[in-house]
Design a protein around this motif. Structure first.
Motif, short mmCIF file in Angstrom:
data_model
loop_
_atom_site.label_atom_id
_atom_site.label_comp_id
_atom_site.label_asym_id
_atom_site.label_seq_id
_atom_site.Cartn_x
_atom_site.Cartn_y
_atom_site.Cartn_z
N THR A 198 0.84 -1.21 0.00
CA THR A 198 0.00 0.00 0.00
C THR A 198 0.87 1.25 0.00
OG1 THR A 198 -1.75 -1.15 1.22
CG2 THR A 198 -1.81 1.26 1.21
N HIS A 228 -2.73 5.01 0.57
CA HIS A 228 -4.09 4.45 0.56
C HIS A 228 -4.41 3.66 -0.71
CE1 HIS A 228 -5.29 6.33 4.27
NE2 HIS A 228 -4.92 7.52 3.81
N ARG A 285 -3.60 0.26 -2.77
CA ARG A 285 -2.96 -1.04 -2.65
C ARG A 285 -2.58 -1.54 -4.04
NH1 ARG A 285 -6.27 -5.74 0.08
NH2 ARG A 285 -7.28 -5.75 -1.95
#
Length: 360
Positions: free
Chosen positions: A278, A281, A283
């Motif tokens: 990640t 925010h 991934r």
């Protein structure tokens, strides 16, 4: 694993929480795929192994597990430091729940990794500082460049009116210093040019940097390559990545040279692929991690939180722009730079997405 103990094995197999089931001798009876991924072991091959063979912690923690199974006493531990069989350190929270039965007692351990959460929190703070710094620098640059243009123009007009060529030396100094300050401000702002994204081999980037470093140092510094040849191409601006990596490697060279003979210096370039990583925010299924490690004196602890700020340098003659520019380039590629430093060992880690399809 008996059906009476775990009637919903399919549910456990699909949980993102790492689950481990131990018998009363603290030997492994079951681990779900999330636990296999976290501990980097195979549940099938590890069946019957002692928990201490899966990961190591303190002797007190092992005794707490023995008490939990013998006295049916549940407990929770926060931010425990585990070391996997592969030597990977992990920061986790785990909850231990005894499962009494007629034949023998069992322990159910739920493990929540904290490394990712702690790293994301640190990353968010770093990105927030970076954005604040950008706004500050842009505002400052505007206030500096406007009067500089006026000073330079006035010096040019004055130079034309001077009666003696000798006097023009003074106006030339004003013009040259105004140009120097303008160039410095432009470097602080970074390039306004958008990255020219195309398939790029990260190892070609690193090899280009190595050839430049060899030329600059007459091949006296030791360069160690530890590459993963299976890493696929990433979508990036090759020239900008070369600049970012070169800035970090030059920073390492200068740190080594400031402390000792450059011939004693050692810089290691290491590449690895990471899955489910990640960044801000987002991934990513796959990222490339580039570690640049040197054996220099390390970064002073008071500078470690500010090294990516413009004009921050550990050297009296340094401009403090190299790392700021590198961070800006990596950020434009949706990546991240981290630093870990102590005397004799400094590592800058670059994380770059290897695919475009990312999830929040």
């Amino acid at each position: 694993m008996g059906d009476s103990l775990v009637p919903h094995k399919l549910l456990l197999d699909n949980l993102t929480t790492a689950i481990i089931l131990l018998d009363q001798q603290l030997c492994l009876e079951y681990m779900n795929p999330a636990a296999e991924m976290l501990l980097a072991v195979s549940g099938q091959r590890s069946h019957g192994q002692l928990v201490s063979e899966l990961f190591t912690e303190t002797a007190e923690s092992l005794e707490a597990l023995r008490l939990a199974v013998s006295e049916a006493h549940p407990f929770t531990k926060r931010e425990a430091q585990l070391i996997t069989t592969g030597g990977q350190p992990l920061t986790v929270d785990y909850a231990v729940t005894p499962l009494p039965s007629k034949k023998q007692n069992h322990l159910l351990i739920e493990i929540q990794p904290r490394d990712r959460l702690l790293r994301i929190t640190k990353e968010e703070a770093q990105l927030s500082k970076q954005e604040t710094t950008k706004l500050l620098v842009r505002g400052l640059a505007h206030e500096i460049k406007n009067p500089l243009g006026g000073i330079r123009g006035a010096a040019q007009l004055l130079s034309r009116e001077l009666p003696s060529e000798d006097l023009k030396d003074y106006t030339n100094v004003i013009i040259e210093e105004a140009d120097r300050l303008r160039n410095l401000v432009d470097r602080m702002l970074g390039s306004n040019k958008l990255p020219e994204l195309r398939p790029t081999n990260i190892h070609e980037v690193l090899e280009r940097v190595c050839s430049l470093v060899k030329a600059e140092t007459d091949d006296v510094i030791t360069l160690v390559r530890d590459y993963d040849p299976s890493i696929p191409e990433l979508i990036a601006d090759r020239e900008q990545l070369i600049q970012a990596v070169l800035n970090i490697v030059r920073n390492a060279m200068q740190a080594i040279e400031g402390q000792s003979d450059l011939r004693l210096g050692r810089i290691t370039l290491c590449t690895r692929a990471l899955r489910q990583f990640t960044i801000a925010h987002v991934r990513h299924r796959l990222v490339v991690k580039v570690d640049i490690t040197d054996n220099g004196p390390g970064i002073p602890s008071e500078l470690q939180d500010t090294i990516f700020y413009p004009m921050v340098s550990g050297r009296a003659e340094g401009t403090g722009l190299g790392l700021a520019i590198a961070q800006n380039i990596i950020s434009q590629h949706g990546g991240l730079i981290e630093c870990d430093s102590h005397p004799g060992h400094t590592t800058f880690s670059l994380y770059l997405p290897l695919e475009q399809g990312a999830t929040s």
